[in-house]
Design a protein around this motif. Structure first.
Motif, short mmCIF file in Angstrom:
data_model
loop_
_atom_site.label_atom_id
_atom_site.label_comp_id
_atom_site.label_asym_id
_atom_site.label_seq_id
_atom_site.Cartn_x
_atom_site.Cartn_y
_atom_site.Cartn_z
N VAL A 48 0.84 -1.20 0.00
CA VAL A 48 0.00 0.00 0.00
C VAL A 48 0.87 1.25 0.00
O VAL A 48 2.00 1.24 0.52
CB VAL A 48 -0.94 -0.01 1.23
CG1 VAL A 48 -0.14 -0.01 2.52
CG2 VAL A 48 -1.91 1.16 1.23
N ARG A 49 0.38 2.31 -0.62
CA ARG A 49 1.13 3.56 -0.64
C ARG A 49 0.16 4.73 -0.53
O ARG A 49 -1.02 4.63 -0.88
CB ARG A 49 1.94 3.70 -1.94
CG ARG A 49 1.09 3.68 -3.20
CD ARG A 49 1.94 3.69 -4.46
NE ARG A 49 1.15 3.46 -5.66
CZ ARG A 49 0.58 4.43 -6.37
NH1 ARG A 49 0.72 5.69 -6.01
NH2 ARG A 49 -0.12 4.13 -7.45
N PHE A 50 0.65 5.84 -0.05
CA PHE A 50 -0.10 7.08 -0.04
C PHE A 50 0.02 7.75 -1.41
O PHE A 50 1.13 7.96 -1.91
CB PHE A 50 0.42 8.04 1.02
CG PHE A 50 0.03 7.67 2.42
CD1 PHE A 50 -1.23 7.98 2.90
CD2 PHE A 50 0.92 7.01 3.26
CE1 PHE A 50 -1.60 7.65 4.20
CE2 PHE A 50 0.57 6.69 4.55
CZ PHE A 50 -0.70 7.00 5.01
N VAL A 51 -1.10 8.08 -2.01
CA VAL A 51 -1.09 8.91 -3.21
C VAL A 51 -1.07 10.38 -2.82
O VAL A 51 -0.36 11.19 -3.40
CB VAL A 51 -2.33 8.62 -4.09
CG1 VAL A 51 -2.37 9.54 -5.30
CG2 VAL A 51 -2.34 7.16 -4.54
N ALA A 52 -1.84 10.73 -1.78
CA ALA A 52 -1.90 12.12 -1.34
C ALA A 52 -2.33 12.21 0.10
O ALA A 52 -3.19 11.46 0.56
CB ALA A 52 -2.87 12.91 -2.21
N HIS A 53 -1.70 13.15 0.82
CA HIS A 53 -2.19 13.60 2.12
C HIS A 53 -2.90 14.92 1.85
O HIS A 53 -2.31 15.85 1.27
CB HIS A 53 -1.04 13.80 3.09
CG HIS A 53 -0.33 12.53 3.46
ND1 HIS A 53 -0.80 11.65 4.40
CD2 HIS A 53 0.83 11.99 2.98
CE1 HIS A 53 0.04 10.63 4.52
NE2 HIS A 53 1.03 10.81 3.66
N LEU A 54 -4.15 15.03 2.28
CA LEU A 54 -4.96 16.19 1.93
C LEU A 54 -5.00 17.21 3.06
O LEU A 54 -4.63 16.91 4.20
CB LEU A 54 -6.35 15.73 1.54
CG LEU A 54 -6.35 14.76 0.34
CD1 LEU A 54 -7.71 14.10 0.16
CD2 LEU A 54 -5.92 15.47 -0.92
N ASP A 55 -5.43 18.42 2.72
CA ASP A 55 -5.39 19.55 3.65
C ASP A 55 -6.69 19.63 4.45
O ASP A 55 -7.70 20.15 3.96
CB ASP A 55 -5.14 20.84 2.86
CG ASP A 55 -4.88 22.03 3.76
OD1 ASP A 55 -5.12 21.93 4.97
OD2 ASP A 55 -4.42 23.08 3.24
N ILE A 56 -6.65 19.14 5.68
CA ILE A 56 -7.86 19.13 6.49
C ILE A 56 -8.31 20.54 6.84
O ILE A 56 -9.50 20.83 6.93
CB ILE A 56 -7.64 18.28 7.76
CG1 ILE A 56 -8.97 17.96 8.43
CG2 ILE A 56 -6.69 18.96 8.73
CD1 ILE A 56 -8.85 16.91 9.53
N ALA A 57 -7.35 21.46 7.00
CA ALA A 57 -7.70 22.84 7.33
C ALA A 57 -8.43 23.53 6.20
O ALA A 57 -9.19 24.48 6.42
CB ALA A 57 -6.43 23.62 7.69
N ASP A 58 -8.22 23.04 4.96
CA ASP A 58 -8.87 23.62 3.79
C ASP A 58 -10.15 22.87 3.42
O ASP A 58 -10.70 23.09 2.34
CB ASP A 58 -7.88 23.61 2.62
CG ASP A 58 -8.25 24.63 1.55
OD1 ASP A 58 -8.86 25.67 1.88
OD2 ASP A 58 -7.95 24.38 0.36
N GLY A 59 -10.58 21.96 4.28
CA GLY A 59 -11.82 21.24 4.02
C GLY A 59 -11.71 20.11 3.03
O GLY A 59 -12.71 19.70 2.44
N GLN A 60 -10.50 19.59 2.82
CA GLN A 60 -10.30 18.54 1.82
C GLN A 60 -10.56 17.16 2.43
O GLN A 60 -9.65 16.37 2.67
CB GLN A 60 -8.89 18.63 1.24
CG GLN A 60 -8.65 19.91 0.46
CD GLN A 60 -7.27 19.99 -0.16
OE1 GLN A 60 -6.39 19.15 0.10
NE2 GLN A 60 -7.04 20.99 -0.98
N ARG A 61 -11.84 16.86 2.65
CA ARG A 61 -12.26 15.56 3.17
C ARG A 61 -12.98 14.81 2.04
O ARG A 61 -14.14 15.09 1.75
CB ARG A 61 -13.18 15.74 4.36
CG ARG A 61 -12.54 16.42 5.58
CD ARG A 61 -13.56 16.55 6.69
NE ARG A 61 -13.08 17.32 7.82
CZ ARG A 61 -12.54 16.80 8.92
NH1 ARG A 61 -12.42 15.47 9.01
NH2 ARG A 61 -12.14 17.56 9.92
N PRO A 62 -12.30 13.86 1.38
CA PRO A 62 -12.90 13.21 0.22
C PRO A 62 -14.05 12.28 0.60
O PRO A 62 -13.93 11.47 1.50
CB PRO A 62 -11.73 12.41 -0.38
CG PRO A 62 -10.82 12.17 0.77
CD PRO A 62 -10.96 13.37 1.67
N GLU A 63 -15.17 12.43 -0.11
CA GLU A 63 -16.34 11.60 0.13
C GLU A 63 -16.49 10.51 -0.91
O GLU A 63 -16.83 9.38 -0.61
CB GLU A 63 -17.59 12.48 0.16
CG GLU A 63 -18.90 11.72 0.15
CD GLU A 63 -19.09 10.83 1.36
OE1 GLU A 63 -19.87 9.87 1.27
OE2 GLU A 63 -18.46 11.08 2.41
#
Length: 332
Positions: A48-63
């Motif tokens: 397994v690998r990370f493709v992206a760590h997203l910006d929680i402060a910017d509201g980047q919560r993927p649904e």
């Protein structure tokens, strides 16, 4: 993009898939409504690998997630009202921001405006679901390449359109409504939705009912978060819904799911439990990924070839929303 994590006993996920595929190859399985569950405890670092760590402060919560031919992914950010592309290198580009709902609008079950399922057609057109509690915005939206988002079908403001799938002909879309316990059918060109399926099996039992949805082998498959089930609804020759069949149970908190590409074997995102489970055609399931692998409340999955992409919204962990990729090649 990060390198692959430690590969100690990295064949867990591949081996589990291989076992499930062997069941499929052996012939049609009977439906199991209370199949046993086994917990995969031998390995915490599958391939397994990370493709992206997203910006929680910017509201980047993927649904929800849909894949593009070049290897990028398009996701909906649930509460920031945004549709975005995540590149192979992990970069994020916002494609559209939907209108803010009128003051006083309250989205059923969730309160905040909610962007749900997203699918992509061959020509790059994106369809996605927006729920706001207001009749002027709730419904199915479309974004053509280079265009601006527009609503093409209104859905009830007292519902929560959540999961979205496109049929093989790309002429109709199916919508799972988590509050109304309904599967809607909508023409791809837009227009009036049809209440395609309503049944107790689709209903909520305290929070959310029908959630993830996929078209697979002449049927519409739906997960029910509260009831912990995977359902199969045949599409009749007339295009109507056949009787609801329960294909798996014991998957409480199941969000989205994706078929592995062989038979009825699928991977299921178990949101609150921070797990991905492999569900076999007979209804039994095995946990194959956990929080130790980077999951942060997984919300959706997509499979291409030998890779499963898992989006995590970090709704409860509130730490690291991300996109993971895991190899699902059957072991030799």
């Amino acid at each position: 993009m990060s390198t692959f994590l430690t590969r100690t006993r990295a064949g867990l996920l591949a081996s589990a898939v291989a076992a499930a595929l062997a069941v499929t190859a052996a012939g049609p399985a009977t439906m199991a409504t209370a199949a046993p569950t086994t917990m995969a405890t031998a390995a915490k670092n599958p391939d397994v690998r990370f493709v992206a760590h997203l910006d929680i402060a910017d509201g980047q919560r993927p649904e929800n997630i849909t894949l593009e031919p070049g290897g990028s992914a398009v996701v909906t950010f649930a509460y920031s009202r945004q549709v975005a592309r995540i590149g192979r290198d992990g970069t994020v580009r916002v494609l559209a921001t939907l209108p803010e709902p009128p003051a006083g609008s309250t989205t059923p079950a969730l309160s905040s405006p909610f962007l749900g399922g997203v699918v992509r057609t061959h020509d790059g057109t994106l369809y996605f679901l927006y729920a706001t509690g207001s009749s002027d915005l709730t419904g199915l939206w479309r974004l053509r390449p280079g265009g601006t988002p527009q609503r093409i079908a209104a859905l009830p403001a007292d519902g929560l359109p959540n999961g979205l799938t496109l049929d093989r002909s790309q002429r109709h879309l199916y919508v799972a409504d988590s509050v109304l316990g309904t599967v809607w059918r909508v023409p791809a060109g837009g227009g009036t939705p049809t209440r395609w399926a309503v049944a107790p099996e689709l209903a909520a039992a305290g929070f959310l009912g029908a959630n993830g949805i996929k078209v697979h082998d002449d049927a519409v498959w739906v997960s029910n978060l509260d009831q912990g089930t995977v359902l199969r609804i045949p599409v009749t020759r007339r295009g109507t819904a056949g009787p609801v069949q329960t294909r798996a149970t014991g998957l409480e908190n199941i969000d989205d799911f994706a078929f592995t590409g062989r038979g009825d074997t699928l991977l299921a995102a178990i949101n609150a439990d921070n797990e991905v489970a492999l569900v076999r055609p007979n209804g039994s399931h095995t946990v194959v990924l956990t929080g130790a692998d980077g999951l942060e409340n997984p919300t959706s999955l997509a499979v291409r070839g030998t890779t499963a992409y898992i989006a995590s919204g970090a709704y409860f962990t509130d730490k690291d929303p991300n996109l993971l990729a895991a190899r699902i090649t059957p072991g030799k």
